[in-house]
Design a protein around this motif. Structure first.
Motif, PDB file in Angstrom:
ATOM      1  N   LEU A  34      24.124  61.921  64.538  1.00 58.51           N
ATOM      2  CA  LEU A  34      23.424  62.121  63.274  1.00 58.51           C
ATOM      3  C   LEU A  34      23.830  61.096  62.221  1.00 58.51           C
ATOM      4  CD1 LEU A  34      23.501  66.025  63.080  1.00 58.51           C
ATOM      5  CD2 LEU A  34      21.535  64.554  63.599  1.00 58.51           C
ATOM      6  N   TRP A  40      22.146  59.952  58.770  1.00 60.06           N
ATOM      7  CA  TRP A  40      22.358  61.041  57.827  1.00 60.06           C
ATOM      8  C   TRP A  40      23.546  60.738  56.918  1.00 60.06           C
ATOM      9  CZ3 TRP A  40      21.576  66.684  59.786  1.00 60.06           C
ATOM     10  CH2 TRP A  40      20.332  66.791  60.402  1.00 60.06           C
ATOM     11  N   VAL A  44      24.980  65.542  53.643  1.00 60.77           N
ATOM     12  CA  VAL A  44      24.007  66.307  54.433  1.00 60.77           C
ATOM     13  C   VAL A  44      24.681  66.855  55.689  1.00 60.77           C
ATOM     14  CG1 VAL A  44      21.812  66.192  55.672  1.00 60.77           C
ATOM     15  CG2 VAL A  44      22.083  64.946  53.523  1.00 60.77           C
TER      16      VAL A  44
END
Length: 72
Positions: A34, A40, A44
């Motif tokens: 991620l 990301w 987050v």
């Protein structure tokens, strides 16, 4: 190094990195995916994994260190 040798060296490191990533526990692999593949933000990720941002950063640092040791 000749260009061909550099390319071969890079491919070897990339293959080693993929193998090392597969050895990581699922949560660590997901954090790496991620953060570095999906882009990301740490905040987050912290929300998603119910962690503090500082904990996510520290965890990613430890994962990077493990990967470095693994590929070398």
């Amino acid at each position: 190094m000749a260009d061909n040798e550099k390319c071969q060296y890079g491919n070897t490191k990339l293959t080693a990195l993929r193998d090392c990533l597969e050895q990581l526990p699922g949560k660590s692999r997901e954090l790496v995916r991620l953060r570095y593949y999906e882009g990301w933000d740490v905040t987050v990720l912290a929300d998603k994994f119910e962690m503090k941002s500082a904990t996510v950063r520290q965890t990613l640092l430890r994962i990077r260190r493990k990967l470095y040791v693994c590929i070398n």
